[in-house]
Design a protein around this motif. Structure first.
Motif, PDB file in Angstrom:
ATOM      1  N   ARG A 107       0.835  -1.176   0.000  1.00 50.51           N
ATOM      2  CA  ARG A 107       0.000   0.000   0.000  1.00 50.51           C
ATOM      3  C   ARG A 107       0.880   1.239   0.000  1.00 50.51           C
ATOM      4  O   ARG A 107       2.008   1.204   0.474  1.00 50.51           O
ATOM      5  CB  ARG A 107      -0.994   0.015   1.142  1.00 50.51           C
ATOM      6  CG  ARG A 107      -0.480  -0.247   2.527  1.00 50.51           C
ATOM      7  CD  ARG A 107      -1.688  -0.241   3.447  1.00 50.51           C
ATOM      8  NE  ARG A 107      -1.337  -0.413   4.835  1.00 50.51           N
ATOM      9  CZ  ARG A 107      -2.187  -0.174   5.839  1.00 50.51           C
ATOM     10  NH1 ARG A 107      -3.406   0.232   5.594  1.00 50.51           N
ATOM     11  NH2 ARG A 107      -1.808  -0.343   7.084  1.00 50.51           N
TER      12      ARG A 107
ATOM     13  N   THR B 164      -3.846   3.367   4.155  1.00 45.93           N
ATOM     14  CA  THR B 164      -4.512   3.341   2.850  1.00 45.93           C
ATOM     15  C   THR B 164      -4.927   1.927   2.488  1.00 45.93           C
ATOM     16  O   THR B 164      -4.607   0.959   3.182  1.00 45.93           O
ATOM     17  CB  THR B 164      -3.599   3.904   1.761  1.00 45.93           C
ATOM     18  OG1 THR B 164      -2.361   3.159   1.768  1.00 45.93           O
ATOM     19  CG2 THR B 164      -3.300   5.367   1.989  1.00 45.93           C
ATOM     20  N   GLU B 165      -5.633   1.823   1.369  1.00 46.24           N
ATOM     21  CA  GLU B 165      -6.074   0.521   0.867  1.00 46.24           C
ATOM     22  C   GLU B 165      -4.869  -0.338   0.503  1.00 46.24           C
ATOM     23  O   GLU B 165      -3.881   0.156  -0.045  1.00 46.24           O
ATOM     24  CB  GLU B 165      -6.920   0.748  -0.382  1.00 46.24           C
ATOM     25  CG  GLU B 165      -7.233  -0.476  -1.207  1.00 46.24           C
ATOM     26  CD  GLU B 165      -7.713  -0.107  -2.597  1.00 46.24           C
ATOM     27  OE1 GLU B 165      -8.027   1.076  -2.811  1.00 46.24           O
ATOM     28  OE2 GLU B 165      -7.764  -0.997  -3.457  1.00 46.24           O
ATOM     29  N   ALA B 166      -4.941  -1.619   0.803  1.00 49.97           N
ATOM     30  CA  ALA B 166      -3.883  -2.560   0.434  1.00 49.97           C
ATOM     31  C   ALA B 166      -4.263  -3.284  -0.850  1.00 49.97           C
ATOM     32  O   ALA B 166      -5.421  -3.622  -1.067  1.00 49.97           O
ATOM     33  CB  ALA B 166      -3.658  -3.566   1.554  1.00 49.97           C
TER      34      ALA B 166
END
Lengths: 116, 112
Positions: free
Chosen positions: B94, B99-101
């Motif tokens: 990420r 944050t989004e992985a």
């Protein structure tokens, strides 16, 4: 310590039923993020949503909705009018900066089976 | 767009053998993670890295080592494989904190 609990191991519903997947988390931080991922039978992990700890508004995306309640440390996921394609394992995850780290911790997942 | 690529996708090892799993990402992400997935156990964090040259232990680090010599690569090593390490391994990256992985496709490892 960080922890994510998904108490429902497996849920079976018939198509068009509504279903709610529960997620309870533990963290020492006041700033943290919560996530839901979907793992269909093909095995890949698909990101669904990210929510930060300061935003308790419910979120709706099509048939999917999420209910975040800090008072109960829960971030539940509801699928309305379920479909066979919703059959998958769903993971809830927590990310925070406790102990100056950046771990992303997952729950054990809930397997959802939607029957026609 | 390659994203996160894991090599190999499948492997069978004999007990005591060693091997290295490679995770490569082309998104210039700072953070990289290795997880194992076992039935009923969900995704458990093995090791992670918050930047080139740094690594840290996760929830289940015993029996594994990692290296992050280049920003785009995160290697997971098994020095002496054991049947308990039979699992599906996922790599993720990420761009920044919280944050989004993004995940790789997974590596199915069987130790016999």
């Amino acid at each position: 310590a960080q922890k994510v609990t998904q108490a429902q191991t497996e849920i079976s519903v018939v198509e068009k039923e509504d279903v709610t997947l529960d997620c309870v988390y533990e963290t020492r931080d006041t700033t943290y993020y919560l996530f839901w991922y979907k793992q269909p039978p093909s095995g890949e992990l698909v990101f669904l949503i990210r929510r930060n700890s300061f935003d308790e508004q419910n979120e709706i995306s099509g048939r999917y909705s999420w209910n975040f309640q800090k008072s109960t440390s829960s971030f539940n996921f509801t699928i309305t009018a379920s479909q066979v394609v919703d059959s998958a394992v769903y993971f809830c995850a927590l990310s925070d900066s406790s102990y100056n780290t950046d771990k992303l911790i997952f729950g054990t997942g809930t397997r959802l089976q939607v029957f026609p | 767009n390659a994203g996160v690529t894991q090599t190999p996708k499948f492997r069978v090892l004999k007990t005591g053998q060693s091997m290295t799993l490679l995770c490569a990402q082309d998104m210039n992400h700072e953070y990289m993670y290795w997880y194992r997935q076992d039935p009923g156990m969900g995704l458990r964090l093995i090791h992670y890295s918050v930047g080139e040259g740094t690594t840290a232990k996760g929830e289940v680090p015993d029996g594994y080592n990692v290296s992050r010599l280049k920003k785009q690569n995160f290697l997971l090593g098994l020095e002496s494989a054991a049947p308990s390490q039979t699992s599906v391994y996922f790599c993720a990256s990420r761009p920044a904190l919280n944050t989004e992985a993004f995940f790789g496709q997974g590596t199915r490892l069987t130790v016999v």
